[in-house]
Motif scaffolding. Sequence first.
Motif, PDB file in Angstrom:
ATOM      1  N   SER A   1       3.107  10.251   1.970  1.00  6.87           N
ATOM      2  CA  SER A   1       2.752  12.290   1.737  1.00  6.87           C
ATOM      3  C   SER A   1       3.904  12.976   2.762  1.00  6.87           C
ATOM      4  O   SER A   1       3.991  13.630   2.756  1.00  6.87           O
ATOM      5  CB  SER A   1       1.290  12.529   2.035  1.00  6.87           C
ATOM      6  OG  SER A   1       1.611  14.111   1.831  1.00  6.87           O
TER       7      SER A   1
ATOM      8  N   ARG B   1      -3.835   0.500   3.831  1.00  5.65           N
ATOM      9  CA  ARG B   1      -4.219   1.477   3.517  1.00  5.65           C
ATOM     10  C   ARG B   1      -5.013   2.927   4.435  1.00  5.65           C
ATOM     11  O   ARG B   1      -4.854   3.288   5.010  1.00  5.65           O
ATOM     12  CB  ARG B   1      -5.084   1.404   2.208  1.00  5.65           C
ATOM     13  CG  ARG B   1      -5.592   1.894   1.463  1.00  5.65           C
ATOM     14  CD  ARG B   1      -5.947   2.360   0.538  1.00  5.65           C
ATOM     15  NE  ARG B   1      -6.872   2.770  -0.440  1.00  5.65           N
ATOM     16  CZ  ARG B   1      -8.094   3.204   0.021  1.00  5.65           C
ATOM     17  NH1 ARG B   1      -9.030   2.698   0.052  1.00  5.65           N
ATOM     18  NH2 ARG B   1      -8.408   4.686  -1.305  1.00  5.65           N
TER      19      ARG B   1
ATOM     20  N   SER C   1      -1.576   4.972   4.913  1.00  3.07           N
ATOM     21  CA  SER C   1      -0.227   4.807   3.638  1.00  3.07           C
ATOM     22  C   SER C   1      -0.207   6.060   3.126  1.00  3.07           C
ATOM     23  O   SER C   1       1.529   6.217   2.834  1.00  3.07           O
ATOM     24  CB  SER C   1      -0.615   3.545   3.038  1.00  3.07           C
ATOM     25  OG  SER C   1      -1.840   3.437   1.871  1.00  3.07           O
ATOM     26  N   GLU C   2      -1.224   6.588   2.705  1.00  2.95           N
ATOM     27  CA  GLU C   2      -0.920   7.434   2.717  1.00  2.95           C
ATOM     28  C   GLU C   2      -0.617   8.946   2.915  1.00  2.95           C
ATOM     29  O   GLU C   2       0.499   9.963   2.218  1.00  2.95           O
ATOM     30  CB  GLU C   2      -2.536   8.147   1.504  1.00  2.95           C
ATOM     31  CG  GLU C   2      -2.794   9.332   1.215  1.00  2.95           C
ATOM     32  CD  GLU C   2      -3.965   9.708  -0.002  1.00  2.95           C
ATOM     33  OE1 GLU C   2      -4.368  11.061  -0.219  1.00  2.95           O
ATOM     34  OE2 GLU C   2      -4.753   9.107   0.247  1.00  2.95           O
TER      35      GLU C   2
ATOM     36  N   ASP D   1       1.236  -1.628  -0.189  1.00  2.00           N
ATOM     37  CA  ASP D   1       0.245   0.216  -0.354  1.00  2.00           C
ATOM     38  C   ASP D   1       0.660   0.996  -0.100  1.00  2.00           C
ATOM     39  O   ASP D   1       0.579   2.229  -0.954  1.00  2.00           O
ATOM     40  CB  ASP D   1      -0.586  -0.032   1.148  1.00  2.00           C
ATOM     41  CG  ASP D   1      -2.371  -0.926   1.295  1.00  2.00           C
ATOM     42  OD1 ASP D   1      -2.132  -1.342   0.268  1.00  2.00           O
ATOM     43  OD2 ASP D   1      -2.466  -1.717   2.244  1.00  2.00           O
TER      44      ASP D   1
ATOM     45  N   LYS E   1       3.184   6.558  -6.856  1.00  2.00           N
ATOM     46  CA  LYS E   1       2.407   8.481  -7.761  1.00  2.00           C
ATOM     47  C   LYS E   1       2.828   9.212  -7.646  1.00  2.00           C
ATOM     48  O   LYS E   1       3.378  10.418  -8.646  1.00  2.00           O
ATOM     49  CB  LYS E   1       1.432   8.513  -6.506  1.00  2.00           C
ATOM     50  CG  LYS E   1       0.093   7.312  -6.541  1.00  2.00           C
ATOM     51  CD  LYS E   1      -0.899   7.303  -5.523  1.00  2.00           C
ATOM     52  CE  LYS E   1      -2.023   6.289  -5.245  1.00  2.00           C
ATOM     53  NZ  LYS E   1      -3.017   6.287  -4.564  1.00  2.00           N
ATOM     54  N   ARG E   2       4.367   9.545  -6.426  1.00  2.67           N
ATOM     55  CA  ARG E   2       5.566  10.539  -5.871  1.00  2.67           C
ATOM     56  C   ARG E   2       6.690  10.661  -7.111  1.00  2.67           C
ATOM     57  O   ARG E   2       7.284  11.267  -7.116  1.00  2.67           O
ATOM     58  CB  ARG E   2       5.239  10.903  -4.560  1.00  2.67           C
ATOM     59  CG  ARG E   2       4.330  11.118  -4.019  1.00  2.67           C
ATOM     60  CD  ARG E   2       3.755  11.148  -2.418  1.00  2.67           C
ATOM     61  NE  ARG E   2       2.588  11.277  -1.799  1.00  2.67           N
ATOM     62  CZ  ARG E   2       1.317  10.215  -1.628  1.00  2.67           C
ATOM     63  NH1 ARG E   2       1.317   9.421  -2.106  1.00  2.67           N
ATOM     64  NH2 ARG E   2       1.230  10.950  -1.343  1.00  2.67           N
TER      65      ARG E   2
ATOM     66  N   SER F   1       2.759   2.106  -3.528  1.00  8.31           N
ATOM     67  CA  SER F   1       1.575   2.840  -4.408  1.00  8.31           C
ATOM     68  C   SER F   1       1.657   4.201  -4.020  1.00  8.31           C
ATOM     69  O   SER F   1       1.617   4.679  -5.295  1.00  8.31           O
ATOM     70  CB  SER F   1       0.061   2.276  -4.695  1.00  8.31           C
ATOM     71  OG  SER F   1       0.037   2.621  -2.833  1.00  8.31           O
ATOM     72  N   GLU F   2       1.941   4.078  -2.666  1.00  4.09           N
ATOM     73  CA  GLU F   2       1.984   5.919  -2.979  1.00  4.09           C
ATOM     74  C   GLU F   2       3.448   6.286  -3.138  1.00  4.09           C
ATOM     75  O   GLU F   2       3.548   7.713  -3.923  1.00  4.09           O
ATOM     76  CB  GLU F   2       2.055   6.082  -1.684  1.00  4.09           C
ATOM     77  CG  GLU F   2       0.127   5.790  -0.645  1.00  4.09           C
ATOM     78  CD  GLU F   2      -0.804   6.148  -1.737  1.00  4.09           C
ATOM     79  OE1 GLU F   2      -0.956   7.481  -1.842  1.00  4.09           O
ATOM     80  OE2 GLU F   2      -2.250   5.776  -1.171  1.00  4.09           O
TER      81      GLU F   2
END
Length: 239
Positions: A227, A208, A222-223, A35, A42-43, A38-39
């Motif tokens: 972040s 997540r 997780s996000e 999880d 994205k970054r 996957s974040e």
Amino acid sequence: MMEGFVSPNSTCTRACRTLVCFFAGVLTYQDNFEDAASEIAKRYPGAKIVSIFPYGTANGTSGSSLFRLLARQLTQVGYDLALDKSKRVTEAAQFIREDIACADNIILIGHSAGGVVAYRTGLYLEKEHGIQRAEVFAVGSPKFFLKDIPYNHRFTYITGQNPDRITQIGSWRRPGSKSYRGKPGREIQIEFNPTHQGWRFHASYFLRSVWTDANEQFHANSEDLISKISELMQGNRLS
């Protein structure tokens, strides 16, 4: 036995600009970091993402075998808390060393006892191979004796808002020692899913685990974690 896996969420496999390594603690399963991976994807569009299990995975283990695995892993954790360099540190460094040469960003993220190994691996790479650009994040980890060295400025210790038994273990400074008087460059607290308590809270940092806060704002553990790590990385580049 140490195990390592390249995440299917990786956005690069060779000559990657970013190398992200997750370090697991005890009784951890192979998909524990996906999880969060996957974040990362994205970054960081050019990231190789690796999950390292210094104490092995718990996959396929159950019943009494699970307790035997835990006993063996806890013994190994004891060594890693006490020693600046263990077999697991040197093996982890060797596992990722060939990927480091091309990477502008090296991010080592450890969970629980994996935070100790992540810290020591980054320090080993600096001392033995002159690699001085690794940023280290320990999440929900026990504390351990730290020397007061410049490397610590690239070390961030992250905890949650709920009491976590693991983070209450140990200390950064050894009483009476002139050498072990250091501390992390940053110690920060992040809000994680408040419905988790006790060991479930400790296990959920990288999952997540969606929730809604008092202002009806949507969150996912997780996000939020990745972040924050990304934000800190960006701040380091600007400073």
